[in-house]
Design an enzyme around this catalytic site. Structure first.
Site, PDB file in Angstrom:
ATOM      1  N   GLN A  54       0.865  -1.147  -0.012  1.00 29.91           N
ATOM      2  CA  GLN A  54       0.009  -0.037  -0.135  1.00 29.91           C
ATOM      3  C   GLN A  54       0.932   1.357  -0.003  1.00 29.91           C
ATOM      4  O   GLN A  54       1.901   1.103   0.844  1.00 29.91           O
ATOM      5  CB  GLN A  54      -0.837  -0.042   1.264  1.00 29.91           C
ATOM      6  N   GLU A  90      -1.521 -15.618  -4.169  1.00 31.06           N
ATOM      7  CA  GLU A  90      -1.009 -14.590  -4.760  1.00 31.06           C
ATOM      8  C   GLU A  90      -0.397 -15.028  -6.204  1.00 31.06           C
ATOM      9  O   GLU A  90       0.266 -15.971  -6.223  1.00 31.06           O
ATOM     10  CB  GLU A  90       0.222 -14.018  -3.859  1.00 31.06           C
ATOM     11  N   ASP A 148      -8.374  -8.844  -2.080  1.00 32.78           N
ATOM     12  CA  ASP A 148      -7.947  -7.479  -2.377  1.00 32.78           C
ATOM     13  C   ASP A 148      -7.424  -7.557  -3.786  1.00 32.78           C
ATOM     14  O   ASP A 148      -5.915  -7.497  -3.920  1.00 32.78           O
ATOM     15  CB  ASP A 148      -6.709  -7.167  -1.312  1.00 32.78           C
ATOM     16  N   CYS A 197      -9.620  -0.864  -4.659  1.00 30.86           N
ATOM     17  CA  CYS A 197      -9.019   0.484  -4.833  1.00 30.86           C
ATOM     18  C   CYS A 197      -9.541   1.095  -6.270  1.00 30.86           C
ATOM     19  O   CYS A 197      -9.270   2.263  -6.588  1.00 30.86           O
ATOM     20  CB  CYS A 197      -7.464   0.314  -5.347  1.00 30.86           C
TER      21      CYS A 197
END
Length: 450
Positions: free
Chosen positions: A284, A337, A380, A407
């Site tokens: 971030q 991931e 996310d 986001c």
């Protein structure tokens, strides 16, 4: 010439417009003779002169930048950064640097505009009405500057750091980046000759420690050139920050990371955990974002000891570690991931947590290979969102709650519509202004079945 062969009329270069509502993406909506014009650097209600940047007689809409304000909004303020000031750039016949497109708007008004944009995206793409309030981190600076711990630059001819205008290949050399942290600006990288590099990315840990300058070389750049760049970076940093700086080279095609000076990673801290983030690995960018988002996730999902949890698009483990703490030794946390390098970081960061399983791969493929039930899921995803396949896979796993960090309000709203089709309801929604002076925002939502 017959009328059919006459060239199409060329639209006027400058238009006098009245600015309408804000739209997602940093634009404001105006109209010219019935055609929609997406205008940057304006404010609702303003009367402006705008210069067309993308126009065609058959185009559905045009794009323009404000170059003169005829009737200003009460919320307009002087821009804090001259290269990004559209009025100054327009007076010189140039485009402003991107990355601070809301810098002409008071911070209070920026947050009201973002709340309205998020609500509009929920209604238009998510099919639901919801009032939104934008939250501000407790320790945010009063001027909204100095928050970025990561910045990316291009390299102009002559080797100086530069940035692009919006939707342009032009390069504008810069001598500062006011949104960047003091630790980044103190490196004095503007003085370095980066000839031989295409791009330069800088990371400076929010809690202090050696920054990392990541050099993305041009094709065919000789190792001696990279060594020279590393030496100049070190000299500039020593003269400016007086702190050791690491330098590495990154090849995006081969994913090869080469150490040039110091180390190839930075050490970050959040929620009582320490994280190693290597090279171009994701973290971030707002100095307060890790703590703010971790606290929101833990409060929203309320993970209980012994629960089975999946952390999707997990990065280096920012959320995985505190989720593992909450699930305890009898729980199980799956970290998924896609990036091989970032997944390796997650293995290093989480090696002591026996209840964590780290899997590298595409989220949809990993979920397809598993049929186990889950108690909670956190995702996310990147700016493009999770997509319908992943939404359906999450729903099939039967969790009691889904936490969604986003986001981008548009991709979140699209995914939310698919969750709602599958029987989920939006419970908690929190929107954070973690990107002051830009149109971007971060959100966290909790979805539950009735």
């Amino acid at each position: 010439m017959t009328p059919e062969t006459l060239p199409a009329a060329t639209p006027p270069r400058d238009l006098e417009l009245t600015i309408g509502p804000a739209a997602h993406g940093g634009h404001f909506v105006a109209r010219h003779e019935g055609r929609v014009v997406f205008v940057r650097h304006g404010l609702p209600g303003e009367r402006v002169r705008a210069r067309l940047t993308d126009a065609g007689e058959k185009a559905k809409f045009w794009r323009a930048d404000v170059v003169e304000v005829l009737e200003p909004s009460p919320s307009r303020v002087p821009h804090f950064w001259a290269p990004a000031d559209a009025l100054k750039a327009g007076a010189r016949g140039r485009l402003p640097v991107g990355g601070a497109e809301f810098g002409h708007i008071s911070l209070a008004e920026q947050r009201l505009l973002k709340a309205g944009i998020f609500s509009e995206q929920l209604a238009r793409l998510g099919g639901m009405d919801r009032d939104v309030t934008v939250e501000v981190p407790a320790n945010e600076s009063t001027d909204g500057l100095g928050w970025r711990t990561r910045v990316s630059f291009s390299v102009a001819p002559g080797g100086r750091l530069a940035m692009h205008p919006h939707r342009s290949d032009d390069l504008i050399p810069v001598q500062e980046m006011p949104l960047a942290s003091a630790a980044i600006n103190a490196l004095r990288l503007w003085e370095v000759d980066f000839t031989g590099a295409d791009r330069v990315e800088v990371a400076a840990p929010a809690a202090g420690g050696p920054p990392l300058v990541l050099v993305i070389p041009s094709a065919g750049t000789h190792p001696r050139t990279l060594a020279r760049i590393a030496s100049e970076v070190g000299a500039a940093a020593d003269a400016g920050a007086g702190e050791t700086v690491s330098v590495a080279a990154w090849n995006p095609e081969s994913h090869e990371l080469t150490r040039l000076r110091g180390r190839t990673w930075v050490r970050e801290h959040a929620a009582g955990h320490e994280y190693r983030v290597t090279g171009a690995g994701f973290w971030q960018i707002h100095r307060s974002a890790p703590e703010v988002l971790v606290n929101a996730v833990l409060q929203g999902l309320d993970i209980q000891p012994g629960e089975r949890v999946a952390d999707l698009f997990a990065g280096a483990g920012l959320f995985t570690a505190p989720l593992a703490d909450a699930a305890g030794a009898d729980g199980h946390v799956l970290s998924v991931e896609g990036s091989p390098g970032t997944s390796r970081d997650a293995r290093k960061n989480l090696f002591a947590a026996g209840q964590v399983e780290v899997v590298q791969g595409r989220v949809d493929r990993v979920l397809r290979s598993r049929e186990s039930r889950l108690d909670a899921v956190l995702l996310d995803p990147p700016r493009t969102g999770a997509g319908r396949v992943v939404v359906d896979q999450i729903s099939a796993a039967g969790p009691r709650a889904v936490g969604y960090v986003s986001c981008d309000p548009a991709s979140f709203a699209r995914d939310l519509a698919w969750f709602r089709e599958a029987g989920w309801e939006l419970d908690t929604l929190r929107v954070f202004d973690l990107y002051p002076h830009t149109h971007h925002m971060e959100s966290f939502a909790v979805l539950r079945r009735p």
